[in-house]
Design an enzyme around this catalytic site. Structure first.
Site, PDB file in Angstrom:
ATOM      1  N   TYR A   1       0.852  -1.188   0.000  1.00  0.00           N
ATOM      2  CA  TYR A   1       0.000   0.000   0.000  1.00  0.00           C
ATOM      3  C   TYR A   1       0.887   1.236   0.000  1.00  0.00           C
ATOM      4  CZ  TYR A   1       0.491  -0.263   5.172  1.00  0.00           C
ATOM      5  OH  TYR A   1       0.965  -0.345   6.451  1.00  0.00           O
TER       6      TYR A   1
ATOM      7  N   HIS B   1       5.946  -0.375   1.142  1.00  0.00           N
ATOM      8  CA  HIS B   1       5.626   0.596   0.098  1.00  0.00           C
ATOM      9  C   HIS B   1       6.541   0.451  -1.122  1.00  0.00           C
ATOM     10  CE1 HIS B   1       3.488   2.079   3.480  1.00  0.00           C
ATOM     11  NE2 HIS B   1       4.570   2.504   4.089  1.00  0.00           N
TER      12      HIS B   1
END
Ligand SMILES: *[C@@H]1O[C@H](CO)[C@@H](O)[C@H](O)[C@H]1NC(C)=O
Ligand SMILES: *[C@@H]1O[C@H](CO)[C@@H](O)[C@H](O)[C@H]1NC(C)=O
Ligand SMILES: *[C@@H]1O[C@H](CO)[C@@H](O)[C@H](O)[C@H]1NC(C)=O
Length: 324
Positions: A253, A300
């Protein structure tokens, strides 16, 4: 171009002078009023700044990603989540606690302002925003006055101003937080919760009421000083949008910094970005402590985020200030 070809053909037989072609080019320039209604649509200013995020709608790369109808900030009315968003969001930082999302939203907006924030975009608005990251490249940058000059100054997590005013400024209109990064805020600052899980929303309620939540996946502050009338909550749908559209599903994410830049692109007309990336010596740490920050590590897609931010800069959607 079609118009140019037609006219050019007509004129070549008459007079193929350099001056004529030059004149035609000028007439086709976007800076000159055009009779074509489609051109008018494309070149209509969407804000009153010198450049606007929604400026020229002729950029396919940007239009493919940028969706102005996605809600950025949560309120009661827009709070319903798509089924697959809910499932994806609940999987980000999973927990076995059973919680009723509808009830949590209900509690949130019985405490905090239930508003349709920043839906005032238009040709007369020029809202300038500074997104201030925590990179050590801010040190010795002297960006303070420049940052303070923006209408909105968004800081992220613990990033302090005290003791660093010359380089990071003094103004904080918005601070991005989640329970694990919570700090006390000034009374004039908007607390903007980034909810990576439903527990984060419960924590926000708890800090202003019962103060009973002291842990998420780590120990967290059970209360903070902040103005309850200025609380805002990022919409979970926006996190999914950032991941799908802007990250193209790279990483697990998007990072807080990356989402913050996108949030600014949705609520501001002009976005300047400070304190992102490495320092000039290539080190990755905060300006305020020696904590090493990750670039490629963590959940990430650091590389992809970096490339996307550079593309936004290249397309004049943001300006990145590299610091020292
Ligand atoms: C959540 O709460 C609402 C309102 O209290 C209720 O109508 C709904 O059925 C609940 N949902 C679940 C899955 O329990
Ligand atoms: C903070 O601001 C609010 C108005 O938003 C005001 O009612 C409150 O008294 C202020 N609190 C402090 C501690 O200054
Ligand atoms: C980020 O992307 C830019 C442009 O693609 C590149 O020049 C730069 O080296 C990248 N930064 C890192 C840390 O990889």
């Amino acid at each position: 171009m079609a118009c140019f070809h037609r006219l050019a053909l007509r004129y070549t037989t008459l007079l193929l002078s350099f001056m004529t072609i030059l004149l035609l080019f000028t007439q086709n320039s976007p800076l000159v009023e055009s009779d074509d209604p489609f051109d008018d649509l494309i070149f209509q200013p969407t804000c009153s700044c010198r450049t606007c995020v929604m400026g020229f709608l002729d950029d396919d790369w940007f239009i493919y990603r940028y969706n102005p109808t996605i809600p950025a900030l949560l309120n009661r009315k827009n709070s319903k989540l798509h089924k697959n968003t809910y499932k994806w969001w609940r999987g980000l930082q999973p927990s076995r606690l059973r919680v009723n999302y509808t009830e949590v939203v209900d509690q949130l907006f019985s405490l905090f302002p239930d508003e349709d924030h920043y839906s005032d975009a238009g040709p007369d608005r020029c809202r300038t925003c500074a997104v201030v990251g925590n990179s050590a490249n801010l040190l010795r940058s002297n960006y303070g006055p420049l940052i303070d000059y923006h209408d909105i100054v968004i800081r992220i997590n613990k990033g302090p101003t005290q003791g660093f005013e010359k380089d990071v400024g003094t103004k904080t209109t918005h601070r991005i937080l989640y329970p694990e990064s919570a700090v006390d805020l000034e009374n004039s600052t908007h607390l903007v919760l980034f909810p990576f899980k439903i527990r984060d929303m419960q924590w926000l309620i708890s800090t202003f009421t019962t103060r009973h939540i002291t842990r998420t996946y780590i120990r967290v502050k059970s209360s903070i000083i902040a103005n309850e009338n200025k609380v805002m909550i990022l919409h979970p749908e926006f996190i999914k949008y950032a991941y799908d559209k802007w990250m193209q599903n790279h990483g697990r994410y998007p990072s807080t910094g990356f989402i913050t830049v996108l949030l600014a692109l949705h609520i501001c007309d002009q976005v300047n970005v400070f304190g992102f990336g490495a320092s000039s010596t290539g080190t990755w740490h905060h300006y305020f402590d020696k904590t090493r920050t990750h670039f490629k590590g963590g959940p990430h897609g650091g590389d992809f985020e970096n490339v996307t931010l550079h593309k936004l800069q290249h397309r004049n959607k943001i300006t990145m200030y590299k610091g020292f």
